[in-house]
Motif scaffolding. Structure first.
Motif, PDB file in Angstrom:
ATOM      1  N   VAL A  18      -0.989   7.765   9.691  1.00 61.54           N
ATOM      2  CA  VAL A  18      -1.848   8.538   8.780  1.00 61.54           C
ATOM      3  C   VAL A  18      -2.558   7.614   7.795  1.00 61.54           C
ATOM      4  O   VAL A  18      -3.763   7.762   7.529  1.00 61.54           O
ATOM      5  N   THR A  19      -1.833   6.644   7.266  1.00 59.02           N
ATOM      6  CA  THR A  19      -2.427   5.695   6.321  1.00 59.02           C
ATOM      7  C   THR A  19      -3.519   4.863   6.975  1.00 59.02           C
ATOM      8  O   THR A  19      -4.598   4.666   6.404  1.00 59.02           O
ATOM      9  N   ALA A  20      -3.250   4.373   8.175  1.00 57.90           N
ATOM     10  CA  ALA A  20      -4.223   3.533   8.870  1.00 57.90           C
ATOM     11  C   ALA A  20      -5.484   4.314   9.225  1.00 57.90           C
ATOM     12  O   ALA A  20      -6.609   3.822   9.054  1.00 57.90           O
ATOM     13  N   VAL A  21      -5.309   5.527   9.701  1.00 62.21           N
ATOM     14  CA  VAL A  21      -6.468   6.331  10.112  1.00 62.21           C
ATOM     15  C   VAL A  21      -7.281   6.785   8.908  1.00 62.21           C
ATOM     16  O   VAL A  21      -8.516   6.690   8.905  1.00 62.21           O
ATOM     17  N   SER A  22      -6.608   7.279   7.865  1.00 63.62           N
ATOM     18  CA  SER A  22      -7.330   7.821   6.710  1.00 63.62           C
ATOM     19  C   SER A  22      -7.992   6.723   5.882  1.00 63.62           C
ATOM     20  O   SER A  22      -8.982   6.988   5.183  1.00 63.62           O
ATOM     21  N   GLY A  23      -7.480   5.517   5.944  1.00 61.88           N
ATOM     22  CA  GLY A  23      -8.090   4.417   5.208  1.00 61.88           C
ATOM     23  C   GLY A  23      -9.005   3.598   6.086  1.00 61.88           C
ATOM     24  O   GLY A  23     -10.224   3.812   6.136  1.00 61.88           O
ATOM     25  N   GLY A  25      -9.373   3.472   9.399  1.00 59.94           N
ATOM     26  CA  GLY A  25     -10.023   4.153  10.511  1.00 59.94           C
ATOM     27  C   GLY A  25     -11.286   4.887  10.108  1.00 59.94           C
ATOM     28  O   GLY A  25     -12.339   4.742  10.750  1.00 59.94           O
ATOM     29  N   VAL A  26     -11.199   5.668   9.047  1.00 56.79           N
ATOM     30  CA  VAL A  26     -12.376   6.437   8.601  1.00 56.79           C
ATOM     31  C   VAL A  26     -13.483   5.515   8.111  1.00 56.79           C
ATOM     32  O   VAL A  26     -14.662   5.681   8.473  1.00 56.79           O
ATOM     33  N   LEU A  27     -13.134   4.529   7.304  1.00 52.49           N
ATOM     34  CA  LEU A  27     -14.165   3.651   6.747  1.00 52.49           C
ATOM     35  C   LEU A  27     -14.805   2.775   7.823  1.00 52.49           C
ATOM     36  O   LEU A  27     -16.022   2.539   7.807  1.00 52.49           O
ATOM     37  N   GLN A  28     -14.029   2.291   8.770  1.00 50.78           N
ATOM     38  CA  GLN A  28     -14.614   1.494   9.847  1.00 50.78           C
ATOM     39  C   GLN A  28     -15.525   2.338  10.724  1.00 50.78           C
ATOM     40  O   GLN A  28     -16.574   1.876  11.185  1.00 50.78           O
ATOM     41  N   THR A  29     -15.143   3.604  10.936  1.00 50.01           N
ATOM     42  CA  THR A  29     -16.005   4.513  11.704  1.00 50.01           C
ATOM     43  C   THR A  29     -17.314   4.756  10.970  1.00 50.01           C
ATOM     44  O   THR A  29     -18.396   4.747  11.576  1.00 50.01           O
ATOM     45  N   MET A  30     -17.240   4.978   9.666  1.00 52.04           N
ATOM     46  CA  MET A  30     -18.464   5.152   8.875  1.00 52.04           C
ATOM     47  C   MET A  30     -19.343   3.913   8.961  1.00 52.04           C
ATOM     48  O   MET A  30     -20.576   4.009   9.081  1.00 52.04           O
ATOM     49  N   TRP A  31     -18.708   2.737   8.910  1.00 52.88           N
ATOM     50  CA  TRP A  31     -19.471   1.490   8.990  1.00 52.88           C
ATOM     51  C   TRP A  31     -20.149   1.347  10.352  1.00 52.88           C
ATOM     52  O   TRP A  31     -21.312   0.951  10.448  1.00 52.88           O
ATOM     53  N   ASN A  32     -19.441   1.684  11.416  1.00 54.61           N
ATOM     54  CA  ASN A  32     -19.984   1.526  12.763  1.00 54.61           C
ATOM     55  C   ASN A  32     -21.098   2.524  13.061  1.00 54.61           C
ATOM     56  O   ASN A  32     -22.063   2.187  13.761  1.00 54.61           O
ATOM     57  N   LEU A  33     -20.974   3.736  12.528  1.00 54.87           N
ATOM     58  CA  LEU A  33     -21.930   4.795  12.869  1.00 54.87           C
ATOM     59  C   LEU A  33     -23.083   4.896  11.885  1.00 54.87           C
ATOM     60  O   LEU A  33     -24.117   5.482  12.208  1.00 54.87           O
ATOM     61  N   ARG A  47     -11.421  -8.313   2.621  1.00 57.73           N
ATOM     62  CA  ARG A  47     -10.091  -8.626   3.155  1.00 57.73           C
ATOM     63  C   ARG A  47      -9.144  -7.437   2.955  1.00 57.73           C
ATOM     64  O   ARG A  47      -8.425  -7.042   3.862  1.00 57.73           O
ATOM     65  N   ALA A  48      -9.149  -6.883   1.729  1.00 55.40           N
ATOM     66  CA  ALA A  48      -8.257  -5.769   1.437  1.00 55.40           C
ATOM     67  C   ALA A  48      -8.632  -4.528   2.238  1.00 55.40           C
ATOM     68  O   ALA A  48      -7.759  -3.754   2.647  1.00 55.40           O
ATOM     69  N   GLY A  49      -9.932  -4.329   2.470  1.00 55.64           N
ATOM     70  CA  GLY A  49     -10.384  -3.152   3.188  1.00 55.64           C
ATOM     71  C   GLY A  49     -10.167  -3.220   4.688  1.00 55.64           C
ATOM     72  O   GLY A  49     -10.158  -2.188   5.355  1.00 55.64           O
ATOM     73  N   THR A  50     -10.011  -4.412   5.228  1.00 55.59           N
ATOM     74  CA  THR A  50      -9.797  -4.564   6.664  1.00 55.59           C
ATOM     75  C   THR A  50      -8.330  -4.888   6.965  1.00 55.59           C
ATOM     76  O   THR A  50      -7.573  -4.037   7.419  1.00 55.59           O
ATOM     77  N   LEU A  56      -1.494  -3.876   6.177  1.00 56.41           N
ATOM     78  CA  LEU A  56      -0.541  -3.982   5.069  1.00 56.41           C
ATOM     79  C   LEU A  56      -0.135  -2.625   4.503  1.00 56.41           C
ATOM     80  O   LEU A  56       1.053  -2.349   4.326  1.00 56.41           O
ATOM     81  N   LEU A  57      -1.121  -1.778   4.193  1.00 55.67           N
ATOM     82  CA  LEU A  57      -0.768  -0.467   3.639  1.00 55.67           C
ATOM     83  C   LEU A  57      -0.001   0.404   4.633  1.00 55.67           C
ATOM     84  O   LEU A  57       0.977   1.071   4.244  1.00 55.67           O
ATOM     85  N   PRO A  58      -0.383   0.422   5.930  1.00 57.18           N
ATOM     86  CA  PRO A  58       0.451   1.173   6.880  1.00 57.18           C
ATOM     87  C   PRO A  58       1.879   0.638   6.974  1.00 57.18           C
ATOM     88  O   PRO A  58       2.824   1.417   7.107  1.00 57.18           O
ATOM     89  N   THR A  59       2.037  -0.682   6.896  1.00 59.84           N
ATOM     90  CA  THR A  59       3.394  -1.253   6.915  1.00 59.84           C
ATOM     91  C   THR A  59       4.195  -0.789   5.711  1.00 59.84           C
ATOM     92  O   THR A  59       5.365  -0.383   5.829  1.00 59.84           O
ATOM     93  N   LEU A  60       3.570  -0.837   4.543  1.00 59.04           N
ATOM     94  CA  LEU A  60       4.250  -0.397   3.326  1.00 59.04           C
ATOM     95  C   LEU A  60       4.593   1.080   3.405  1.00 59.04           C
ATOM     96  O   LEU A  60       5.696   1.505   3.005  1.00 59.04           O
ATOM     97  N   ALA A  61       3.675   1.886   3.913  1.00 62.07           N
ATOM     98  CA  ALA A  61       3.937   3.323   4.048  1.00 62.07           C
ATOM     99  C   ALA A  61       5.118   3.572   4.977  1.00 62.07           C
ATOM    100  O   ALA A  61       5.982   4.417   4.696  1.00 62.07           O
ATOM    101  N   ALA A  62       5.179   2.845   6.082  1.00 61.08           N
ATOM    102  CA  ALA A  62       6.277   3.016   7.026  1.00 61.08           C
ATOM    103  C   ALA A  62       7.616   2.677   6.392  1.00 61.08           C
ATOM    104  O   ALA A  62       8.599   3.406   6.559  1.00 61.08           O
ATOM    105  N   VAL A  63       7.663   1.577   5.643  1.00 68.15           N
ATOM    106  CA  VAL A  63       8.914   1.153   5.014  1.00 68.15           C
ATOM    107  C   VAL A  63       9.381   2.182   3.988  1.00 68.15           C
ATOM    108  O   VAL A  63      10.561   2.571   3.962  1.00 68.15           O
ATOM    109  N   LEU A  64       8.475   2.645   3.141  1.00 66.50           N
ATOM    110  CA  LEU A  64       8.858   3.577   2.081  1.00 66.50           C
ATOM    111  C   LEU A  64       9.281   4.935   2.639  1.00 66.50           C
ATOM    112  O   LEU A  64      10.306   5.499   2.227  1.00 66.50           O
ATOM    113  N   VAL A  65       8.489   5.472   3.556  1.00 68.37           N
ATOM    114  CA  VAL A  65       8.804   6.800   4.092  1.00 68.37           C
ATOM    115  C   VAL A  65      10.077   6.753   4.939  1.00 68.37           C
ATOM    116  O   VAL A  65      10.934   7.644   4.838  1.00 68.37           O
ATOM    117  N   ALA A  66      10.228   5.726   5.762  1.00 66.90           N
ATOM    118  CA  ALA A  66      11.436   5.610   6.575  1.00 66.90           C
ATOM    119  C   ALA A  66      12.670   5.430   5.689  1.00 66.90           C
ATOM    120  O   ALA A  66      13.723   6.030   5.939  1.00 66.90           O
TER     121      ALA A  66
END
Length: 259
Positions: A18-23, A25-33, A47-50, A56-66
């Motif tokens: 969810v973190t990867a897609v909403s951050g 994924g959505v922004l890269q799609t907007m950039w491509n289209l 760097r932070a946006g890619t 990094l943020l998906p990894t952190l989300a996985a660790v915290l939620v798990a």
């Protein structure tokens, strides 16, 4: 326990997705289209946006939620028995404060007349569609990550006081290393992105926020030691070292960005 562990892993993977897609994924799609002004910095230039939003943020989300999921049932039973503080009572106000700080950072970017134009903010006081999405994602991420971390600390303290030993397992040490690596790496990438425009208002606001985040990391580390207790804290230096060394390595690898 294996059932709790497998459920925790699944929830962590869902949170990462969810973190990867909403951050990213959505922004890269907007950039491509979309059609963007080629003279301004775009999504691939961040760097932070890619790397940050995609890894990094998906990894952190996985660790915290798990981590929260793995200890939730155990913690709830001891909350009822021993009168421990509820994770929600601490995590909710911390999430509100963190989200407010994130909102203030985005306002600084939006209002600053001297910030370098980029695809999400082409002119002062104007966000593009991508800029508004990023702002909303940024605020939500600040609140969610801070709230999850606070909840995890409370549950960790409850579990340890009840005689559990989450820090002595190999999986817990690896998860701790991954979380430290993801968080400190993301802060380092934000600093690297902001450094070229350090004299401009919004870049200064970002660096100040990153510095405050580093200070908060120290406070979070102190809270982690408090939650773990003196005896279990002896297990922390190794994951801390592994995480920080990994963060330095990633920041060095991303020094010349974009590739």
């Amino acid at each position: 326990m294996s059932g709790y562990f497998s459920t925790a892993v699944r929830r962590g993977l869902v949170a990462a997705a969810v973190t990867a897609v909403s951050g990213y994924g959505v922004l890269q799609t907007m950039w491509n289209l979309g059609t963007w002004n080629g003279g301004m910095a775009g999504h691939p230039d961040s760097r932070a946006g890619t790397v940050g939003d995609a890894v990094l943020l998906p990894t952190l989300a996985a660790v915290l939620v798990a981590g929260n999921s793995a200890m939730a049932a155990h913690a709830r039973s001891h909350e009822r028995e021993g009168g421990e503080i509820s994770p929600l009572r601490l995590s909710l106000p911390i999430a509100v404060v963190a989200g407010s700080i994130g909102l203030a950072v985005q306002y600084a970017w939006w209002v600053d007349p001297h910030a370098t134009p980029q695809w999400g903010r082409p002119t002062p006081r104007h966000f593009s569609v991508a800029g508004w999405w990023h702002a909303a994602f940024f605020v939500a991420a600040c609140a969610a990550f801070a709230g999850q971390y606070a909840s995890l600390l409370v549950r960790l303290r409850i579990a340890i006081r009840a005689g559990d030993e989450p820090f002595v397992t190999r999986a817990s040490r690896r998860a701790c290393s991954a979380g430290i690596w993801a968080f400190t790496s993301f802060v380092a990438l934000v600093l690297q992105d902001s450094a070229p425009t350090v004299g401009r208002g919004s870049a200064i606001a970002t660096i100040a926020t990153a510095a405050a985040t580093l200070a908060a990391t120290g406070a979070a580390g102190t809270a982690l030691v408090w939650a773990a207790g003196p005896a279990r804290s002896q297990h922390l230096p190794r994951p801390l070292t592994v995480g920080l060394v990994g963060a330095v390595g990633l920041a060095a690898a991303c020094h010349r960005w974009p590739p």
